[in-house]
Design a protein around this motif. Structure first.
Motif, PDB file in Angstrom:
ATOM      1  N   ARG A 104       0.875  -1.221  -0.105  1.00  0.00           N
ATOM      2  CA  ARG A 104      -0.054   0.114   0.003  1.00  0.00           C
ATOM      3  C   ARG A 104       0.710   1.129   0.074  1.00  0.00           C
ATOM      4  O   ARG A 104       1.814   1.140   0.734  1.00  0.00           O
ATOM      5  CB  ARG A 104      -0.744  -0.084   1.289  1.00  0.00           C
ATOM      6  N   GLY A 105       0.584   2.398  -0.914  1.00  0.00           N
ATOM      7  CA  GLY A 105       1.314   3.316  -0.937  1.00  0.00           C
ATOM      8  C   GLY A 105       0.593   4.309  -2.050  1.00  0.00           C
ATOM      9  O   GLY A 105       0.253   3.891  -2.892  1.00  0.00           O
ATOM     10  N   HIS A 106       0.913   5.520  -1.672  1.00  0.00           N
ATOM     11  CA  HIS A 106       0.405   6.871  -2.474  1.00  0.00           C
ATOM     12  C   HIS A 106      -1.227   6.623  -2.791  1.00  0.00           C
ATOM     13  O   HIS A 106      -1.572   6.763  -3.647  1.00  0.00           O
ATOM     14  CB  HIS A 106       0.983   6.895  -3.754  1.00  0.00           C
ATOM     15  N   GLY A 107      -1.973   6.014  -1.581  1.00  0.00           N
ATOM     16  CA  GLY A 107      -3.298   5.808  -1.691  1.00  0.00           C
ATOM     17  C   GLY A 107      -3.814   4.738  -2.681  1.00  0.00           C
ATOM     18  O   GLY A 107      -5.056   4.744  -2.901  1.00  0.00           O
ATOM     19  N   ARG A 108      -2.876   3.787  -2.768  1.00  0.00           N
ATOM     20  CA  ARG A 108      -3.228   2.643  -3.745  1.00  0.00           C
ATOM     21  C   ARG A 108      -2.928   1.390  -2.967  1.00  0.00           C
ATOM     22  O   ARG A 108      -1.865   1.452  -2.349  1.00  0.00           O
ATOM     23  CB  ARG A 108      -2.617   2.476  -5.085  1.00  0.00           C
ATOM     24  N   GLU A 109      -3.469   0.377  -3.307  1.00  0.00           N
ATOM     25  CA  GLU A 109      -3.071  -0.997  -3.019  1.00  0.00           C
ATOM     26  C   GLU A 109      -2.508  -1.879  -4.251  1.00  0.00           C
ATOM     27  O   GLU A 109      -3.476  -1.978  -4.947  1.00  0.00           O
ATOM     28  CB  GLU A 109      -4.279  -1.707  -2.107  1.00  0.00           C
ATOM     29  N   GLU A 110      -1.462  -2.430  -4.122  1.00  0.00           N
ATOM     30  CA  GLU A 110      -1.254  -3.227  -5.169  1.00  0.00           C
ATOM     31  C   GLU A 110      -1.022  -4.765  -4.728  1.00  0.00           C
ATOM     32  O   GLU A 110      -0.562  -5.032  -3.573  1.00  0.00           O
ATOM     33  CB  GLU A 110       0.182  -2.617  -5.629  1.00  0.00           C
TER      34      GLU A 110
END
Length: 61
Positions: free
Chosen positions: A29-35
């Motif tokens: 999770r980073g920059h408001g996204r989940e990968e």
């Protein structure tokens, strides 16, 4: 895999990916996204890529 090798691309897409279990899964999770990343591995013989014995499929969502 680049699509500039259509025979190899077709050969890789025709492998039994749906029956192959996911070997590893990771979530970041980073920059408001989940990968989500999933990794599948298949041992192959006779591939149109010389000396290749394994194919790794990485799926990112």
């Amino acid at each position: 895999m680049k699509s500039n090798q259509p025979k190899l691309t077709h050969q890789l897409r025709s492998l039994p990916w749906k029956q192959t279990p996911v070997m590893d899964q990771s979530r970041d999770r980073g920059h408001g996204r989940e990968e989500i990343r999933e990794l599948q591995v298949i041992t192959v013989y006779g591939l149109l890529f010389p000396h290749a014995r394994q194919v790794i499929h990485i799926r990112r969502k």
